[in-house]
Structures are given as C-alpha cells and as structure tokens.
Scaffold this active site. Structure first.
Site, PDB file in Angstrom:
ATOM      1  N   LYS A 103      36.340  97.868  60.013  1.00  0.00           N
ATOM      2  CA  LYS A 103      35.927  97.278  58.734  1.00  0.00           C
ATOM      3  C   LYS A 103      34.779  98.012  58.036  1.00  0.00           C
ATOM      4  O   LYS A 103      34.659  97.981  56.821  1.00  0.00           O
ATOM      5  CB  LYS A 103      35.524  95.813  58.925  1.00  0.00           C
ATOM      6  CG  LYS A 103      36.696  94.889  59.149  1.00  0.00           C
ATOM      7  CD  LYS A 103      36.253  93.449  59.116  1.00  0.00           C
ATOM      8  CE  LYS A 103      37.379  92.533  59.527  1.00  0.00           C
ATOM      9  NZ  LYS A 103      37.046  91.122  59.366  1.00  0.00           N
ATOM     10  N   ASP A 120      37.580  88.195  53.445  1.00  0.00           N
ATOM     11  CA  ASP A 120      37.103  87.248  54.469  1.00  0.00           C
ATOM     12  C   ASP A 120      36.097  86.313  53.800  1.00  0.00           C
ATOM     13  O   ASP A 120      36.080  85.107  54.039  1.00  0.00           O
ATOM     14  CB  ASP A 120      36.368  87.981  55.608  1.00  0.00           C
ATOM     15  CG  ASP A 120      37.313  88.763  56.500  1.00  0.00           C
ATOM     16  OD1 ASP A 120      38.473  88.357  56.634  1.00  0.00           O
ATOM     17  OD2 ASP A 120      36.868  89.785  57.068  1.00  0.00           O
TER      18      ASP A 120
END
Ligand code: ATR
Length: 291
Positions: free
Chosen positions: A72, A108
C-alpha cells in the site's frame, strides 16, 4: 459469475498473500447486480515485484486495481497521480486508470466515512476516541483530521506511538486536533459523549473474549462504537458499548464500501443502497456473521 467475453473489463487485487481476500466476492457481486461487464481476480505479487506488476497492469490494459498488504505504501512511487487524502496518509488501496498510468486513492478511509454516514454518523465536529496507533488506527486519525472532527483522543498501550502519530497528523493538517494518551490513562479524557473507533487487533478471532479495556467509566462516554474488526461480528468491545447504552458496528460495512467506492471509480457508476445491501448479505454469509 457473468460470462466473460472479448469486451470484459478486468480488475484485480495485488497483494501478498491474497488467498483469503473477500474482494472478488464484493466486485463480482457488484458486476452482477449492476450489469457491468467486469471480472475481478486476485494477483499474488511477491514483495519486490510491485513495480513490474504495475507496469504489467498498464501493458495489459487492466481497468483498475486494488492494492493490499504489503504494497500500500510502496505503490505510491508507481503512480501518475494521487488523491490528496491518500497522499497525506501515505497509503493507497485503489488504482484507477488515468491516461497511460494510474491514479491512486485510499477507499479504505473514504469507505469507512461512507459506512459511518449510512449509520447516521458525520465525522465533522465529532469528538472521537481512537483505540490503537498501528497502521489501521494511524490511517483513521488522518481521516478524522481530514474530515474535520473537533478532537481525537488516541489511546494506545504504547504511549510513544500514540504521541508520534498525533504529532505527525497534527503537523500534516496544521492543527492540534489529535491527542496521544496511554490506554491506562483513559480516565483523563474529558467528560462528554464520544464516537469511539476500535483500531487495535485486540478481540480478533479466535481471541474473542479479549478487549482493550473493560472499565465501565470508559464505555459510559461512548455514544457509538466502531470496531474495524469484522471477525467475530460482535466483538467484546462492541458488546460492552451496547451494554452501556451505545450503538455498535463492526468493520464489515467499511470493507464493503472500500470495494464499492473502488468499483464506482473504475466503472463510472453509482452503487445504490439496495445494491450495497446485496454485497453486505454476501459478506455476512461468507464470514458467518449473524447480526
Ligand atoms: P494494524 O496494521 O492492524 O493496525 P499494527 O500496526 O501491528 O496492526 O497495530 C496493532 C495495534 O494494536 C497497536 O496499536 C497495538 O498497540 P502497541 O502499539 O502498544 O503495540 C495494539 N495492540 C496489539 N495487541 C494489544 C494488546 N494486547 N493490548 C493493547 N493493545 C494492543
């Protein structure tokens, strides 16, 4: 599963490992529900091979990608453009085509914000208690500052980590809204009614009886509790919030909405509540949640 043909758009997840991901279930359900000709598959990308994988994705003309552990952060160096929130957090989980490359987003966080909104919670102006100072809690602290909460009390077993994250976020947004505190000092939080986000790994299956604190005084301050954990579906933390009169939610809706927002970005569509509900139903079946 829809039939795949010569025009089917391909999206997928790059991570390592990817075997236990629920993302194919989310996206293939959405494709079916919305009648979008898209297929979503897992790609196991070993550490050290991310750059190659993103280049391959460009060459293969993939329509979009999700990115998960451990890539990420590193994926940011492979992007053409990045969304401002994702840039501030330093973590990207969604890649959207832009020209010959990709633009990075962090759904997210926007997914958590949307899940909360659907449950009637607006972060702007909220007083927040945030449990934890690891990767997940740090990201939530950025979201809180970005969304304009009035204050965040970040409680962590290791005080230094909470202080470091608080300093980092406050500096990034130019205001002192995050306060780091040791978990054992939670009674120092001023009286009031708070939104609490449980961002530690405590209580995760199979340790379902574990909780960061069992102190009644702590739970009396909470009007709504969000646990980022979704296995089990009702953590000890959630049970205690409810036992003291608060509302409590697990992390399943956040998981659904991070996917839904990626799907919307890739396909230029809006997912309606009823369609989101189908995704939630499938996720509950798959995770054995019976709430
Ligand atoms: P993630 O990426 O999921 O956030 P992490 O970065 O390893 O995982 O962070 C785990 C978080 O859970 C940390 O806030 C950790 O507290 P410390 O910083 O003190 O380690 C917290 N945590 C883990 N086990 C805990 C326990 N038994 N009691 C209290 N907090 C705990």
């Amino acid at each position: 599963m829809r039939e795949i043909n010569g025009r089917t758009r391909v999206c997928g997840l790059m991570g390592y490992p990817v075997e236990h991901t629920l993302s194919p279930l989310i996206h293939n359900t959405l494709a079916q529900e919305l009648g979008v000709d898209m297929a979503y598959v897992p790609f196991s990308v070993e550490p050290g091979r991310l750059k190659e994988a993103v280049e391959g994705a460009r060459a293969l003309n993939l329509a979009g990608l999700n990115v998960t552990v451990p890539h990420k952060r590193e994926v940011i160096s492979c992007l053409e453009q990045i969304d401002p929130l994702a840039q501030k957090v330093g973590a990207v989980n969604t890649l959207v085509r832009c020209g010959d490359g990709f633009k990075g987003y962090n759904t997210d966080l926007t997914g958590l914000q949307r899940a909360m909104k659907e449950d009637g919670i607006e972060l702007a102006g909220e007083r927040v208690i945030l449990l934890g100072a690891g990767g997940a809690a740090r990201a939530v602290a950025f979201l809180c500052a970005y969304a304009g909460v009035s204050e965040v009390w970040m409680l962590n077993r290791t005080l230094k980590k909470a202080q470091a994250v608080a300093a980092e976020v406050n500096q990034a947004f130019g205001r002192e809204c995050i306060h780091g505190l040791a978990l054992s000092d939670h009674e120092k939080i001023p009286k009031g009614s708070y939104l609490a986000v449980q961002g530690t790994s405590v209580g995760l299956f199979p340790h379902v009886e574990d909780v960061v604190t069992g102190d009644a005084g702590f739970y009396q301050k909470i009007h709504t509790g969000y646990d980022l954990i979704y296995r089990p579906s009702a953590t000890k933390f959630m049970q205690l919030v409810r036992a003291h009169g608060g509302k409590a939610y697990n992390g399943l809706k956040m998981l659904a909405y991070q996917g839904i927002q990626a799907f919307e970005l890739w396909n230029g569509v809006a997912v309606e509540r009823a369609q989101a509900a189908s995704v939630m139903k499938k996720l509950k079946e798959e995770t054995g949640a019976h709430e």
